[in-house]
Design a protein around this motif. Structure first.
Motif, PDB file in Angstrom:
ATOM      1  N   ARG A 128       0.835  -1.207   0.000  1.00 38.77           N
ATOM      2  CA  ARG A 128       0.000   0.000   0.000  1.00 38.77           C
ATOM      3  C   ARG A 128       0.872   1.260   0.000  1.00 38.77           C
ATOM      4  O   ARG A 128       0.562   2.236  -0.677  1.00 38.77           O
ATOM      5  CB  ARG A 128      -0.916  -0.005   1.237  1.00 38.77           C
ATOM      6  CG  ARG A 128      -2.027  -1.026   1.149  1.00 38.77           C
ATOM      7  CD  ARG A 128      -2.776  -1.157   2.471  1.00 38.77           C
ATOM      8  NE  ARG A 128      -3.859  -2.121   2.360  1.00 38.77           N
ATOM      9  CZ  ARG A 128      -5.090  -1.816   1.969  1.00 38.77           C
ATOM     10  NH1 ARG A 128      -5.407  -0.570   1.691  1.00 38.77           N
ATOM     11  NH2 ARG A 128      -6.011  -2.757   1.865  1.00 38.77           N
ATOM     12  N   ARG A 154       8.185  -6.820  -5.830  1.00 35.29           N
ATOM     13  CA  ARG A 154       7.957  -7.879  -4.830  1.00 35.29           C
ATOM     14  C   ARG A 154       9.297  -8.333  -4.242  1.00 35.29           C
ATOM     15  O   ARG A 154       9.434  -8.508  -3.044  1.00 35.29           O
ATOM     16  CB  ARG A 154       7.231  -9.093  -5.435  1.00 35.29           C
ATOM     17  CG  ARG A 154       5.836  -8.832  -5.917  1.00 35.29           C
ATOM     18  CD  ARG A 154       5.059 -10.142  -6.089  1.00 35.29           C
ATOM     19  NE  ARG A 154       4.698 -10.701  -4.803  1.00 35.29           N
ATOM     20  CZ  ARG A 154       3.586 -10.422  -4.131  1.00 35.29           C
ATOM     21  NH1 ARG A 154       2.698  -9.598  -4.639  1.00 35.29           N
ATOM     22  NH2 ARG A 154       3.345 -10.967  -2.969  1.00 35.29           N
ATOM     23  N   ARG A 185       0.265 -12.375   1.785  1.00 32.72           N
ATOM     24  CA  ARG A 185      -0.227 -13.367   0.816  1.00 32.72           C
ATOM     25  C   ARG A 185       0.821 -14.447   0.538  1.00 32.72           C
ATOM     26  O   ARG A 185       0.491 -15.555   0.150  1.00 32.72           O
ATOM     27  CB  ARG A 185      -0.569 -12.694  -0.525  1.00 32.72           C
ATOM     28  CG  ARG A 185      -1.521 -11.520  -0.451  1.00 32.72           C
ATOM     29  CD  ARG A 185      -2.921 -11.984  -0.065  1.00 32.72           C
ATOM     30  NE  ARG A 185      -3.919 -10.936  -0.256  1.00 32.72           N
ATOM     31  CZ  ARG A 185      -4.096  -9.904   0.560  1.00 32.72           C
ATOM     32  NH1 ARG A 185      -3.357  -9.773   1.636  1.00 32.72           N
ATOM     33  NH2 ARG A 185      -5.056  -9.015   0.329  1.00 32.72           N
ATOM     34  N   ASP A 186       2.120 -14.070   0.711  1.00 30.53           N
ATOM     35  CA  ASP A 186       3.205 -14.959   0.298  1.00 30.53           C
ATOM     36  C   ASP A 186       4.238 -15.154   1.400  1.00 30.53           C
ATOM     37  O   ASP A 186       5.393 -15.449   1.122  1.00 30.53           O
ATOM     38  CB  ASP A 186       3.915 -14.332  -0.915  1.00 30.53           C
ATOM     39  CG  ASP A 186       4.500 -12.960  -0.562  1.00 30.53           C
ATOM     40  OD1 ASP A 186       4.125 -12.406   0.492  1.00 30.53           O
ATOM     41  OD2 ASP A 186       5.344 -12.461  -1.319  1.00 30.53           O
ATOM     42  N   ARG A 212     -10.593  -9.079  -5.908  1.00 29.31           N
ATOM     43  CA  ARG A 212      -9.240  -9.067  -5.343  1.00 29.31           C
ATOM     44  C   ARG A 212      -8.721 -10.500  -5.172  1.00 29.31           C
ATOM     45  O   ARG A 212      -7.544 -10.763  -5.380  1.00 29.31           O
ATOM     46  CB  ARG A 212      -9.215  -8.326  -4.004  1.00 29.31           C
ATOM     47  CG  ARG A 212      -9.310  -6.822  -4.186  1.00 29.31           C
ATOM     48  CD  ARG A 212      -9.308  -6.132  -2.854  1.00 29.31           C
ATOM     49  NE  ARG A 212      -7.994  -6.167  -2.230  1.00 29.31           N
ATOM     50  CZ  ARG A 212      -7.786  -5.884  -0.959  1.00 29.31           C
ATOM     51  NH1 ARG A 212      -8.787  -5.562  -0.166  1.00 29.31           N
ATOM     52  NH2 ARG A 212      -6.572  -5.904  -0.455  1.00 29.31           N
TER      53      ARG A 212
HETATM   54  O1   DC Z   1      -3.723  -7.237   2.934  1.00 29.55           O
HETATM   55  P1   DC Z   1      -3.929  -5.920   2.233  1.00 29.55           P
HETATM   56  O2   DC Z   1      -5.322  -5.752   1.736  1.00 29.55           O
HETATM   57  O3   DC Z   1      -3.500  -4.738   3.046  1.00 29.55           O
HETATM   58  O4   DC Z   1      -2.961  -5.959   0.946  1.00 29.55           O
HETATM   59  C1   DC Z   1      -2.823  -4.868   0.064  1.00 29.55           C
HETATM   60  C2   DC Z   1      -2.415  -5.353  -1.314  1.00 29.55           C
HETATM   61  O5   DC Z   1      -1.110  -5.922  -1.315  1.00 29.55           O
HETATM   62  C3   DC Z   1      -3.315  -6.419  -1.951  1.00 29.55           C
HETATM   63  O6   DC Z   1      -3.494  -6.047  -3.313  1.00 29.55           O
HETATM   64  C4   DC Z   1      -2.535  -7.710  -1.859  1.00 29.55           C
HETATM   65  C5   DC Z   1      -1.105  -7.247  -1.846  1.00 29.55           C
HETATM   66  N1   DC Z   1      -0.213  -8.054  -1.019  1.00 29.55           N
HETATM   67  C6   DC Z   1       0.622  -8.942  -1.665  1.00 29.55           C
HETATM   68  O7   DC Z   1       0.570  -9.078  -2.879  1.00 29.55           O
HETATM   69  N2   DC Z   1       1.514  -9.670  -0.922  1.00 29.55           N
HETATM   70  C7   DC Z   1       1.583  -9.529   0.412  1.00 29.55           C
HETATM   71  N3   DC Z   1       2.475 -10.249   1.093  1.00 29.55           N
HETATM   72  C8   DC Z   1       0.712  -8.633   1.079  1.00 29.55           C
HETATM   73  C9   DC Z   1      -0.187  -7.917   0.318  1.00 29.55           C
END
Ligand code: DC
Length: 227
Positions: free
Chosen positions: A39, A108, A130-131, A180
């Motif tokens: 973000r 990333r 997410r990862d 999403r």
């Molecule tokens: O969890 P969140 O909604 O605050 O995440 C914001 C954005 O970042 C969402 O598009 C997913 C991405 N994200 C990601 O790709 N890998 C992560 N480790 C954390 C978030």
């Protein structure tokens, strides 16, 4: 690297952020909200007015600005070049645009480096995203993956918005969440999926307190085996 690394991955609004924060507090561990990193880069890129599809420019932004992430009193504070953007990064525009940054492999890579650095200088850490279990911390001590059905997640997000005085439409929120999910799951790099050795927990019918208790139980079991 930290003595104890706990990862919590899962889709949007699955409760992982609150769970991670409460679990970290319970374990006296640091807490890292990696979504806040994506973000923050999104906001910086929007403010700089660059093309969000231009990976090289996004990488330049990631390297040029000074991003600071600190977890004080269980709260993740985010600063870009000393300006506090903790609230700003939660806006609807940033939420919608973050997928561009999440899909940029070089960005990333850079953010994963920052996440590992964050863990390297701390003793215990609960990190969510997410990862985290699949890419950033493949050898984490315990990996969790939280899920919940999209209607329940939309209901939770709607309740959260209401606390901020925003009356969101449930159907629209659910639609946005499902969109999403698709974008998170279909990404070529760092896609959303449980690590092979993750403990998967469906939180649809559980309260946050019940989820935290469940996770803490697994951690306790694991730590007692370790010692
Ligand atoms: O969890 P969140 O909604 O605050 O995440 C914001 C954005 O970042 C969402 O598009 C997913 C991405 N994200 C990601 O790709 N890998 C992560 N480790 C954390 C978030």
């Amino acid at each position: 690297m930290a003595d104890l690394i706990i990862t919590i991955d899962g889709p949007a609004a699955s409760g992982k952020s609150t769970t991670a924060r409460l679990l970290a507090r319970k374990l006296d561990a640091s807490f890292l909200d990696t979504g806040a990193m994506y973000r923050a880069v999104t906001l910086a890129a929007m403010q700089a007015g660059i093309d969000l599809n231009d990976e090289q420019k996004l990488l330049d932004i990631t390297q040029k600005f000074d991003f600071q992430f600190s977890d004080r009193a269980g709260k993740m504070t985010v600063r870009i070049d000393d300006a506090d953007v903790t609230e700003q990064i939660r806006s609807l525009e940033v939420t919608a645009n973050a997928r561009f940054i999440a899909a940029a492999p070089k960005v990333r890579e850079e953010l994963v480096k920052m996440q590992r650095h964050f863990a390297a200088v701390r003793r215990k850490i609960v990190t969510e995203g997410r990862d985290q279990g699949t890419v950033a911390f493949g050898d984490a001590d315990i990996k969790f993956y939280l899920t919940a059905d999209s209607f329940e997640r939309a209901r939770r997000r709607q309740a959260e918005l209401l606390t901020k005085g925003i009356d969101g439409d449930l159907e629209q929120i659910q639609e946005a969440i499902e969109k999403r999910d698709k974008s998170d799951e279909s990404r070529a790099v760092g896609p959303l999926k449980p690590a092979e050795d993750a403990i998967v927990i469906d939180t649809t019918n559980l309260s946050i307190e019940q989820v935290v208790e469940k996770l803490a139980g697994y951690v306790e079991e694991k730590c007692s085996k370790k010692t």
